[in-house]
Motif scaffolding. Structure first.
Motif, PDB file in Angstrom:
ATOM      1  N   PRO A  84       7.566  13.608  12.805  1.00  0.00           N
ATOM      2  CA  PRO A  84       8.426  13.699  11.618  1.00  0.00           C
ATOM      3  C   PRO A  84       8.483  12.388  10.842  1.00  0.00           C
ATOM      4  CG  PRO A  84       9.479  14.780  13.468  1.00  0.00           C
ATOM      5  CD  PRO A  84       8.271  14.083  14.015  1.00  0.00           C
ATOM      6  N   ILE A  85       8.488  11.280  11.547  1.00  0.00           N
ATOM      7  CA  ILE A  85       8.541   9.976  10.876  1.00  0.00           C
ATOM      8  C   ILE A  85       7.277   9.753  10.042  1.00  0.00           C
ATOM      9  CG2 ILE A  85       8.595   7.481  11.247  1.00  0.00           C
ATOM     10  CD1 ILE A  85      10.322   8.004  13.715  1.00  0.00           C
ATOM     11  N   THR A  86       6.141  10.173  10.597  1.00  0.00           N
ATOM     12  CA  THR A  86       4.886  10.051   9.853  1.00  0.00           C
ATOM     13  C   THR A  86       4.903  10.909   8.598  1.00  0.00           C
ATOM     14  OG1 THR A  86       3.590   9.543  11.835  1.00  0.00           O
ATOM     15  CG2 THR A  86       2.391  10.429   9.946  1.00  0.00           C
ATOM     16  N   LEU A  87       5.388  12.137   8.722  1.00  0.00           N
ATOM     17  CA  LEU A  87       5.455  13.011   7.548  1.00  0.00           C
ATOM     18  C   LEU A  87       6.369  12.430   6.482  1.00  0.00           C
ATOM     19  CD1 LEU A  87       4.760  15.562   6.019  1.00  0.00           C
ATOM     20  CD2 LEU A  87       6.575  16.755   7.277  1.00  0.00           C
ATOM     21  N   ILE A  88       7.516  11.919   6.885  1.00  0.00           N
ATOM     22  CA  ILE A  88       8.437  11.295   5.920  1.00  0.00           C
ATOM     23  C   ILE A  88       7.746  10.138   5.212  1.00  0.00           C
ATOM     24  CG2 ILE A  88      10.543   9.927   5.707  1.00  0.00           C
ATOM     25  CD1 ILE A  88      11.191  12.827   6.063  1.00  0.00           C
ATOM     26  N   ALA A  89       7.014   9.316   5.975  1.00  0.00           N
ATOM     27  CA  ALA A  89       6.307   8.179   5.374  1.00  0.00           C
ATOM     28  C   ALA A  89       5.252   8.651   4.382  1.00  0.00           C
ATOM     29  CB  ALA A  89       5.666   7.328   6.469  1.00  0.00           C
ATOM     30  N   ARG A  90       4.535   9.710   4.738  1.00  0.00           N
ATOM     31  CA  ARG A  90       3.518  10.244   3.831  1.00  0.00           C
ATOM     32  C   ARG A  90       4.167  10.774   2.554  1.00  0.00           C
ATOM     33  NH1 ARG A  90      -1.344  11.928   6.354  1.00  0.00           N
ATOM     34  NH2 ARG A  90      -1.788  10.494   8.056  1.00  0.00           N
ATOM     35  N   MET A  91       5.279  11.471   2.707  1.00  0.00           N
ATOM     36  CA  MET A  91       5.956  12.031   1.538  1.00  0.00           C
ATOM     37  C   MET A  91       6.420  10.929   0.600  1.00  0.00           C
ATOM     38  SD  MET A  91       8.099  15.062   3.457  1.00  0.00           S
ATOM     39  CE  MET A  91       8.887  15.707   1.955  1.00  0.00           C
ATOM     40  N   LYS A  92       6.971   9.866   1.152  1.00  0.00           N
ATOM     41  CA  LYS A  92       7.415   8.742   0.319  1.00  0.00           C
ATOM     42  C   LYS A  92       6.239   8.095  -0.390  1.00  0.00           C
ATOM     43  CE  LYS A  92      11.546   7.444   2.978  1.00  0.00           C
ATOM     44  NZ  LYS A  92      12.172   6.392   3.833  1.00  0.00           N
ATOM     45  N   ALA A  93       5.133   7.933   0.341  1.00  0.00           N
ATOM     46  CA  ALA A  93       3.967   7.277  -0.235  1.00  0.00           C
ATOM     47  C   ALA A  93       3.363   8.112  -1.359  1.00  0.00           C
ATOM     48  CB  ALA A  93       2.925   7.027   0.860  1.00  0.00           C
ATOM     49  N   VAL A  94       3.189   9.417  -1.124  1.00  0.00           N
ATOM     50  CA  VAL A  94       2.618  10.289  -2.151  1.00  0.00           C
ATOM     51  C   VAL A  94       3.515  10.340  -3.379  1.00  0.00           C
ATOM     52  CG1 VAL A  94       2.049  12.684  -2.702  1.00  0.00           C
ATOM     53  CG2 VAL A  94       1.255  11.682  -0.573  1.00  0.00           C
ATOM     54  N   SER A  95       4.825  10.428  -3.158  1.00  0.00           N
ATOM     55  CA  SER A  95       5.761  10.461  -4.285  1.00  0.00           C
ATOM     56  C   SER A  95       5.727   9.152  -5.061  1.00  0.00           C
ATOM     57  CB  SER A  95       7.176  10.727  -3.775  1.00  0.00           C
ATOM     58  OG  SER A  95       8.101  10.683  -4.834  1.00  0.00           O
ATOM     59  N   ARG A  96       5.682   8.048  -4.345  1.00  0.00           N
ATOM     60  CA  ARG A  96       5.662   6.740  -4.999  1.00  0.00           C
ATOM     61  C   ARG A  96       4.405   6.576  -5.842  1.00  0.00           C
ATOM     62  NH1 ARG A  96       7.281   4.205  -0.881  1.00  0.00           N
ATOM     63  NH2 ARG A  96       5.267   3.733   0.061  1.00  0.00           N
ATOM     64  N   ARG A  97       3.262   6.971  -5.270  1.00  0.00           N
ATOM     65  CA  ARG A  97       2.014   6.852  -6.021  1.00  0.00           C
ATOM     66  C   ARG A  97       2.006   7.770  -7.238  1.00  0.00           C
ATOM     67  NH1 ARG A  97      -0.991   2.534  -5.342  1.00  0.00           N
ATOM     68  NH2 ARG A  97      -2.657   3.737  -6.289  1.00  0.00           N
ATOM     69  N   SER A  98       2.572   8.953  -7.085  1.00  0.00           N
ATOM     70  CA  SER A  98       2.640   9.890  -8.201  1.00  0.00           C
ATOM     71  C   SER A  98       3.491   9.340  -9.328  1.00  0.00           C
ATOM     72  CB  SER A  98       3.210  11.226  -7.725  1.00  0.00           C
ATOM     73  OG  SER A  98       3.379  12.113  -8.803  1.00  0.00           O
ATOM     74  N   ASN A  99       4.637   8.767  -8.984  1.00  0.00           N
ATOM     75  CA  ASN A  99       5.522   8.206 -10.001  1.00  0.00           C
ATOM     76  C   ASN A  99       4.898   7.004 -10.682  1.00  0.00           C
ATOM     77  OD1 ASN A  99       7.516  10.097  -9.510  1.00  0.00           O
ATOM     78  ND2 ASN A  99       8.538   8.842  -7.976  1.00  0.00           N
ATOM     79  N   ASN A 100       4.220   6.159  -9.898  1.00  0.00           N
ATOM     80  CA  ASN A 100       3.574   4.988 -10.483  1.00  0.00           C
ATOM     81  C   ASN A 100       2.448   5.387 -11.411  1.00  0.00           C
ATOM     82  OD1 ASN A 100       5.248   3.304  -9.074  1.00  0.00           O
ATOM     83  ND2 ASN A 100       3.771   2.834  -7.455  1.00  0.00           N
ATOM     84  N   GLY A 101       1.781   6.487 -11.085  1.00  0.00           N
ATOM     85  CA  GLY A 101       0.628   6.910 -11.878  1.00  0.00           C
ATOM     86  C   GLY A 101       0.993   7.613 -13.153  1.00  0.00           C
ATOM     87  N   ASN A 102       2.272   7.979 -13.335  1.00  0.00           N
ATOM     88  CA  ASN A 102       2.653   8.729 -14.525  1.00  0.00           C
ATOM     89  C   ASN A 102       3.061   7.851 -15.696  1.00  0.00           C
ATOM     90  OD1 ASN A 102       2.172  11.219 -13.428  1.00  0.00           O
ATOM     91  ND2 ASN A 102       4.226  11.411 -12.576  1.00  0.00           N
ATOM     92  N   GLY A 103       2.998   6.535 -15.530  1.00  0.00           N
ATOM     93  CA  GLY A 103       3.364   5.636 -16.612  1.00  0.00           C
ATOM     94  C   GLY A 103       2.256   5.542 -17.642  1.00  0.00           C
ATOM     95  N   SER A 104       2.582   4.971 -18.779  1.00  0.00           N
ATOM     96  CA  SER A 104       1.570   4.824 -19.822  1.00  0.00           C
ATOM     97  C   SER A 104       0.732   3.587 -19.571  1.00  0.00           C
ATOM     98  CB  SER A 104       2.258   4.707 -21.186  1.00  0.00           C
ATOM     99  OG  SER A 104       3.113   3.587 -21.204  1.00  0.00           O
ATOM    100  N   ALA A 105      -0.385   3.517 -20.250  1.00  0.00           N
ATOM    101  CA  ALA A 105      -1.260   2.368 -20.100  1.00  0.00           C
ATOM    102  C   ALA A 105      -0.591   1.130 -20.657  1.00  0.00           C
ATOM    103  CB  ALA A 105      -2.579   2.642 -20.847  1.00  0.00           C
TER     104      ALA A 105
END
Length: 238
Positions: A107-128
């Protein structure tokens, strides 16, 4: 985060509920494929992340992922499955998954993956960046990409249908042309988690990315045997 967990095994959902509660996440559960699609559609713009089991009644996880991707190209999807083969991973990524966790999982690994994927998704949605020429924040000899529009071009030809993770993977390498990246380094850069022995995740994404690059022009992702991959478009001119 607002999470949709699609899992037919209620004991798994109950186990994860304790960990989600600690994170103070708003979690909705779906126990079959049809229920998952229905719940997603009702609040399609509100979900922050989806965990999706592959072995589901009524409609399997691959079909659920396909239908979700027809509605949203950006919501992060982590697939959960007891299947553990390269072909299953490639198919999952083709359907739009951002990550892939094999059961049984921590479960700890899944939580870490979820945070990482969400963080990368949010960072990638910004403008250039404001100083990027014509909006292109990565420009090399024969290649350019715009993080605002999430588009990449090879010899002025659009590389079609890039998923969020494929775009991020391409950007990570293109920012440093001819630098060799190990799979472990790409996991850290693109998926934002430490190496767990999941180098097949990188290989599966590279395989799909290469097939899309070849629709626009010469191959620019090269294998460095025994090490990893590098981006080199120096000989990719028409």
């Amino acid at each position: 985060m607002k999470v949709l967990m699609v899992e037919d095994n209620k004991s798994v959902s109950e186990m994860m509920a304790m960990f989600f509660q600690k994170e103070d996440w708003d979690v909705t559960y779906a126990y079959d494929g049809e229920e998952a699609v229905d719940k997603f559609k009702k609040e399609a713009d509100d979900w922050d992340i989806i965990t999706l089991d592959l072995n589901l009644p009524k409609k399997d996880g691959m079909q659920v992922a396909k239908e979700i991707r027809e509605i949203s190209e950006s919501v992060p999807i982590i697939m959960l499955t007891a299947r553990d083969s390269d072909s299953e991973q490639v198919l999952g990524f083709e359907m739009g998954a951002d990550d892939y966790v094999t059961k049984p999982f921590s479960p700890i690994t899944l939580i870490a993956r979820m945070k990482a994927v969400s963080r990368r998704s949010n960072n990638g949605n910004g403008s250039a960046g404001a100083d990027a020429e014509d909006g292109f924040d990565v420009v090399t000899d024969n290649f350019k990409m715009n993080s605002g529009t999430r588009e990449a071009y090879l010899n002025d030809q659009l590389i079609p249908d890039l998923t969020p993770k494929e775009f991020d993977l391409l950007k990570a390498m293109a920012k440093k042309p001819r630098q060799v990246f190990t799979r472990e380094k790409l996991l850290q850069e693109v998926w934002d988690y430490e190496y767990y022995g999941d180098e097949r995740t990188v290989d599966a994404h590279v395989k799909k990315l290469r097939s899309k690059i070849e629709k626009a022009g010469p191959q620019v992702i090269q294998t460095v045997w025994g090490v990893g991959y590098k981006f080199d478009d120096s000989e990719a001119a028409k």
